[in-house]
Scaffold this active site. Sequence first.
Site, PDB file in Angstrom:
ATOM      1  N   HIS A 130      35.820 -49.110 -42.117  1.00  0.00           N
ATOM      2  CA  HIS A 130      35.307 -49.067 -43.486  1.00  0.00           C
ATOM      3  C   HIS A 130      33.937 -49.735 -43.485  1.00  0.00           C
ATOM      4  CE1 HIS A 130      35.047 -50.241 -47.772  1.00  0.00           C
ATOM      5  NE2 HIS A 130      35.988 -49.358 -48.020  1.00  0.00           N
ATOM      6  N   ASP A 207      40.875 -56.202 -39.886  1.00  0.00           N
ATOM      7  CA  ASP A 207      40.834 -55.778 -41.286  1.00  0.00           C
ATOM      8  C   ASP A 207      42.184 -55.150 -41.615  1.00  0.00           C
ATOM      9  OD1 ASP A 207      40.576 -54.407 -43.667  1.00  0.00           O
ATOM     10  OD2 ASP A 207      38.765 -53.316 -43.112  1.00  0.00           O
ATOM     11  N   GLN A 210      44.434 -51.819 -45.217  1.00  0.00           N
ATOM     12  CA  GLN A 210      45.279 -50.627 -45.325  1.00  0.00           C
ATOM     13  C   GLN A 210      46.636 -50.812 -44.664  1.00  0.00           C
ATOM     14  OE1 GLN A 210      44.611 -47.963 -47.127  1.00  0.00           O
ATOM     15  NE2 GLN A 210      42.615 -48.744 -47.728  1.00  0.00           N
ATOM     16  N   LYS A 233      46.043 -53.736 -52.996  1.00  0.00           N
ATOM     17  CA  LYS A 233      46.710 -52.614 -52.325  1.00  0.00           C
ATOM     18  C   LYS A 233      48.175 -52.936 -52.028  1.00  0.00           C
ATOM     19  CE  LYS A 233      42.385 -51.345 -49.979  1.00  0.00           C
ATOM     20  NZ  LYS A 233      41.842 -50.352 -50.899  1.00  0.00           N
ATOM     21  N   CYS A 371      34.017 -44.583 -48.056  1.00  0.00           N
ATOM     22  CA  CYS A 371      33.302 -45.719 -47.439  1.00  0.00           C
ATOM     23  C   CYS A 371      33.449 -45.713 -45.919  1.00  0.00           C
ATOM     24  CB  CYS A 371      33.771 -47.054 -48.022  1.00  0.00           C
ATOM     25  SG  CYS A 371      33.303 -47.289 -49.733  1.00  0.00           S
TER      26      CYS A 371
END
Length: 413
Positions: A130, A207, A210, A233, A371
């Site tokens: 991202h 990261d 997700q 999320k 993104c």
Amino acid sequence: MAVETSTYHQLNVERIRKDFPILSREVNGKPLVYLDNAATSQTPQVVIDCIVDYYQNYNANIHRGVHTLSQEATEAYEASRKKIQQHFNAKHPHEIIFTSGTTHGINLVASAFESQIGKGDIVLISALEHHSNIVPWQMLCEKTDATLEVIPMNTKGELILSEFDKLVSKQPKIVAVTHISNALGSIIPIKYIISESHKNGAAVLIDGAQACPHIKPDVQDLDVDFYVCGAHKICGPTGIGMLYGKEAWLNKLPPYQGGGEMIAEVTFEKTTYAGLPHKFEAGTPNISGGIAFGVALDYMNSIGFENIAQYEATLLHYATEQLLQIDGLKIYGTAAEKTSVISFNVDNIHPYDIGTILDKLGIAVRTGHHCTQPIMDFYNIPGTVRASFSFYNTKEEVDLFVTALKKAVMMLS
């Protein structure tokens, strides 16, 4: 405010859907079918109630306050930090730093790493990142004359690990990669990446934006140095997230921002900094968001991440089969290990046009480059339509989505 922690032994989707007020609304006169979960999940009533309860009953600034409201708010906020520590299996509560979200956490580490990096050093990221895990490292390299290198991907949307092995042997200072691709759903073998990076002397940031809605990362088992995610999320509110950092690293790095809360003592001649976690938490935080983050994790754990993963895998398989029956539809991201995201295009129809018609039919999907412009450039496309599924979605909603998509394709062909 807590929720029941007993698990649903079998995921009862109809019962779960009643926890989410927004799922009963209509859009453009049609029942809402929300398939934009990779951008943000919806919020259960228990989390909404937690936020309202804070503002109605004990709204006050935290830490150092001697009055009752401040003490109650502080206790709730720090109890949430402890919940987050336990959820991610961090060794200490002070290894959990509250942030405004994933992007904030990455920027914090990238900025602080200016003290660790110099000219000629390497920062290693991947082709699946991202923008939030690209731009901060570019900025760091520009400041320090370090070099940014990129692990390439294949056409399935998987990282080419043989190329990673070559790049990591050059001994980068830090390796920063996503756990799961937001654009393609690919699950990255981060345990291998972390292990090999450590063998070559690199720190590792993952990261997890997700990944955290679908799996329950164990940061000690992973042996990761930094792990970041946002609450929005994971059924929590926007504007709150967390950075996990190993205690040794957090003690080594300088503060990211200056101000109240992160200090031990201030004079006009010199300032000394507070210990962890306050060293990295300048200013008044998103107190209600921090408390609600813990409640959101309670809610997710009450359902059970194994139940979530199994159910979402069923939805992904069902939706993939249905979509591939549409002539001219191509799915981008066919990794062997994948979560519940389908990114696709149909013939030469622009994804924005498909998304616009789907919205008129009550279907919420995401369109564009998500993104992740380098991924779209790799495939030589302007963007995709992305449908991302959560544990509160149903096969019936998939059917409505596929029917609406067929109508959109017919109208645009």
